[in-house]
Design an enzyme around this catalytic site. Sequence first.
Site, PDB file in Angstrom:
ATOM      1  N   SER A 253       0.872  -1.176   0.096  1.00 14.43           N
ATOM      2  CA  SER A 253       0.102  -0.099  -0.104  1.00 14.43           C
ATOM      3  C   SER A 253       0.954   1.467  -0.049  1.00 14.43           C
ATOM      4  CB  SER A 253      -1.027  -0.108   1.307  1.00 14.43           C
ATOM      5  OG  SER A 253      -1.984   1.028   1.195  1.00 14.43           O
TER       6      SER A 253
ATOM      7  N   ASP B 256     -10.139  -3.252  -5.243  1.00 15.16           N
ATOM      8  CA  ASP B 256      -9.360  -2.365  -4.127  1.00 15.16           C
ATOM      9  C   ASP B 256      -9.996  -1.085  -4.357  1.00 15.16           C
ATOM     10  OD1 ASP B 256      -7.665  -1.161  -2.575  1.00 15.16           O
ATOM     11  OD2 ASP B 256      -5.909  -2.224  -3.033  1.00 15.16           O
TER      12      ASP B 256
ATOM     13  N   HIS C  67      -7.239  -5.866   0.120  1.00 14.84           N
ATOM     14  CA  HIS C  67      -6.121  -5.030   0.288  1.00 14.84           C
ATOM     15  C   HIS C  67      -5.269  -5.271   1.605  1.00 14.84           C
ATOM     16  CE1 HIS C  67      -4.306  -0.870  -0.553  1.00 14.84           C
ATOM     17  NE2 HIS C  67      -3.848  -1.011   0.694  1.00 14.84           N
TER      18      HIS C  67
END
Length: 378
Positions: free
Chosen positions: A190, A324, A353
């Site tokens: 991320s 996502d 995610h």
Amino acid sequence: MRSVGEPAKGEANMKSMSEEPVPLHEEFIYCCGAATHVLKCGPWKDLSKDESKNLPRLLFMIIPVYVAKFPLTLNEAGFCLLRTDSSLCLKQLECRMCSGAQSHLSNPGLAGYYRTFIQALYCGLNQQYPVWVVSHAGHCKPPSGMEMIEDTDIKELEDVFGLNGQVEHKLNFLKKNVSKDIKLVLIAHSIGCYITLEMMKRASELQVLRSVLLFPTIERMAQSPQGKLMTPLLCKLRYILYMPVYLLSFLPEGAKASLVRFALRGMKTCDESSIITSLNLFSVDCIANILYMASQEMMKVVERDSTTIKQNLKKLIFYYGTGDSWCPQHYYDEIKMDFPDGDIRLCEKGLRHAFVLDASKEMAAMITDWLQDDLTKL
């Protein structure tokens, strides 16, 4: 410093994870003046000694995520418990979770969420290379009574808790703790992907063999479906979250753990280490640092750094999700079009995610497979 588990004896492969303990060492240090949690998988505790003949050739280093949905979900559950009509509120929250709201949960940048992941990755690599994860600065609460290691050789940063400070925090950690002769595999998750690209841009001398960018939030975060929802709250209203966290911090540890389990109850399976790690979210200091960093992400992660990507394309593996809400699929379509020769993949397994909450072993197995050719060439 403390150690969790004892080093494994003899030869082992990835099946040994369930048969004998995986060597896992846990440290809390000050890096750039900020509390930092480090998990080290493997028998190597110190990789900074250039004269040592026992240093491994390669270090796998995980750069963690921070996006804010999970702490806010926990706060929402806390609000329910503090209300006089809590039974009705809890039923409403349960319905929301079971109807799919949990698919947007993401974990903060706490090293403990990656405990199972780094153990699985270490075993998948036949225990040949160290696997470390370094928390974001200030995102951890050191256990009371645990010795904190002062980092006197590294100066404090002016804004270590901000996004730029977190990049410098990781670079300073590597400079202090890892020999410059050791090659690196950076596995980023991320916002860790944004941090990793910045690290490669600012420190071209790093011997990066490969960077694996998982569910990369490297552009237009505020414009993403989840960003549109979270940006006003994170940038303008985040201070209202501190009071419920402060009140919930007085709960017994068992009650806090029960609240975390409730917040995650919409998931079919959940890694037990995630429950323990989530107790950090009852610290006002941790939450303040976490939400401050998140607010900067919404404002600063705007344009994709295509220049750095182009310069390092052969070292990069991108892995996007299909559902996502932080980096939607059309972000994948666009980067795939801009870099047709890049190793840019789309998840076909339906992983969320925040994969570390329930799919750490599956992700570790995929990464091990992706890197086989690189490892055979060492």
